[in-house]
Design a protein around this motif. Structure first.
Motif, short mmCIF file in Angstrom:
data_model
loop_
_atom_site.label_atom_id
_atom_site.label_comp_id
_atom_site.label_asym_id
_atom_site.label_seq_id
_atom_site.Cartn_x
_atom_site.Cartn_y
_atom_site.Cartn_z
N UNK A 215 0.83 -1.21 0.00
CA UNK A 215 0.00 0.00 0.00
C UNK A 215 0.86 1.26 0.00
N UNK A 216 0.33 2.30 -0.60
CA UNK A 216 1.10 3.54 -0.74
C UNK A 216 0.28 4.74 -0.28
N UNK A 217 -0.55 4.54 0.75
CA UNK A 217 -1.48 5.58 1.16
C UNK A 217 -0.77 6.82 1.71
N UNK A 218 0.38 6.66 2.33
CA UNK A 218 1.06 7.80 2.95
C UNK A 218 2.32 8.20 2.18
N UNK A 219 2.59 7.48 1.08
CA UNK A 219 3.78 7.76 0.27
C UNK A 219 5.05 7.79 1.12
N UNK A 220 5.12 6.85 2.02
CA UNK A 220 6.29 6.69 2.88
C UNK A 220 6.84 5.28 2.70
N UNK A 221 8.12 5.08 2.98
CA UNK A 221 8.69 3.73 2.87
C UNK A 221 8.23 2.83 4.01
N UNK A 222 8.18 1.57 3.75
CA UNK A 222 7.89 0.55 4.75
C UNK A 222 9.19 -0.04 5.26
N UNK A 223 9.29 -0.21 6.55
CA UNK A 223 10.43 -0.90 7.15
C UNK A 223 10.10 -2.37 7.29
N UNK A 224 11.04 -3.23 6.96
CA UNK A 224 10.82 -4.67 7.04
C UNK A 224 11.27 -5.15 8.42
N UNK A 225 10.30 -5.51 9.26
CA UNK A 225 10.60 -5.94 10.62
C UNK A 225 10.78 -7.45 10.73
#
Length: 282
Positions: A215-225
Motif C-alpha cells: 500500500x502507498x497511502x502515505x507515500x512513505x517507505x515501509x520498514x521490514x521488521x
C-alpha cells in the motif's frame, strides 16, 4: 475477546507438529489408541527426526510462521512451554503417563533451539511495543476520526483492498492485513490518545513465492521488521517504498512497519519500551 494458541498440553508440541504426521504413543501402553489422531500436522518429507538440512530448514521456518501468526494476532496469546525452544516429545501427543525424557524439558539447547528462542523473544518484544497488536476494542473496518485510512484493511497481492468475492474464493493463499496505528481510537491511563506505527502483515501459504504490491497511502517507505524466511527480527535498515512489490517467500510471514512520525525513521527505544502516548499498562 479470545485466547489464541497453536499447541497445548494435549497434542503435539510445536516442533512435533512440523515433524510428525502420525502420533507415536506406544510408550503409553495403550497400543497407540490414546491421543488425538487428527493433528493437522506435516513432516515435510520425513517422519520424525532427520539430518536432512532442507527439511530441517523448512520445519524451522514453519515454526517461525506459526509463532508469528500466534503472537501477531489480536487477543491473548497462549504459548506452550518449550515451544519457544523446540521441545519435542518424539511424536507422543498424549504424554500424561511419561515422567522421563519424553515429557521432560531438555535445557541443553542446540544452536537451532537458541535461534528459535531468540526469534520468539523478539516476537514478544514486537507484540509488547505495538498497541495496535493488542487492541481493547473490536475493529470497525472503517476510518476512525483523525485517521486517513481504515483501522483494518485486507489486501490482495495486487495491492488492492480485497473484495467480498476474493475473500470467499477458493484457493486464496496469499493476503495482507494493514493495521492503522493512528486509528486505534482508545485512550491510555492519563487520558492520552493511544497511537502507534502502522503495520502491514503479509501471509503467503503457497509453495511458491508471491509478489505483493505494498500500500502507498502515505507515500512513505515501509520498514521490514519480520520475514520468516530468516530468523532475524527488527532490521529497520531494510526499507521498501509503498507501491512497489515485495517478494514474499514460499510459506512465509512478513511484517512491515510505517513509523507514525512520518519521517521514515523508527523511534529510538529499548526493545519493549513504549513512549508515553502508548498504553504502558499493556
Amino acid at each position: 475477546a479470545s485466547v489464541n494458541f497453536i499447541t497445548a498440553h494435549d497434542g503435539f508440541t510445536l516442533r512435533d507438529l512440523v515433524s510428525y504426521e502420525s502420533k507415536r504413543n506406544e510408550a503409553n501402553g495403550e497400543d497407540n489408541r490414546d491421543g488425538e489422531n487428527y493433528n493437522e500436522s506435516m513432516n515435510f518429507g520425513v517422519e520424525g527426526e532427520t539430518d536432512d538440512a532442507a527439511i530441517l530448514a523448512a520445519r524451522a521456518q514453519q515454526q517461525r510462521n506459526l509463532l508469528a501468526t500466534l503472537m501477531l494476532s489480536q487477543g491473548v496469546p497462549m504459548l506452550l512451554g518449550g515451544d519457544e525452544q523446540g521441545r519435542t516429545q518424539r511424536g507422543n501427543n498424549n504424554g500424561y503417563a511419561q515422567d522421563n525424557e519424553i515429557s521432560w524439558f531438555d535445557w541443553s539447547l542446540t544452536d537451532a533451539d537458541r535461534e528459535l528462542l531468540d526469534f520468539t523473544k523478539a516476537l514478544i518484544r514486537l507484540f509488547m511495543a505495538h498497541p495496535v497488536l493488542h487492541r481493547r476494542r473490536f475493529f470497525q473496518g472503517r476510518r476512525i476520526r483523525g485517521s486517513s485510512v481504515k483501522d483494518l484493511t485486507w489486501y490482495a497481492p495486487d495491492g488492492r483492498e480485497m473484495t467480498d468475492e476474493q475473500w470467499h474464493a477458493d484457493g486464496v493463499r496469499t493476503l495482507g492485513l494493514r493495521l492503522a496505528g493512528d486509528a486505534i481510537g482508545e485512550v491510555g491511563l492519563r487520558g492520552e490518545q493511544i497511537t502507534d506505527d502502522t503495520l502491514l502483515l503479509i501471509f503467503n501459504a503457497n509453495r511458491e513465492p508471491a509478489d505483493f504490491r505494498l500500500p502507498n497511502h502515505a507515500r512513505q517507505p515501509w520498514q521490514i521488521l519480520v520475514d520468516t524466511t530468516s530468523s532475524t527480527i527488527g532490521d529497520a535498515e531494510r526499507t521498501i517504498a509503498g507501491g512497489r512489490s515485495y517478494a514474499v517467500g514460499p510459506r512465509s510471514v512478513v511484517v512491515l512497519c510505517m513509523p507514525r512520525d512520518g519521517s521514515g525513521e523508527a523511534e529510538r527505544r529499548e526493545p519493549g519500551e513504549m513512549p508515553v502516548t502508548r498504553d504502558a499498562s499493556r
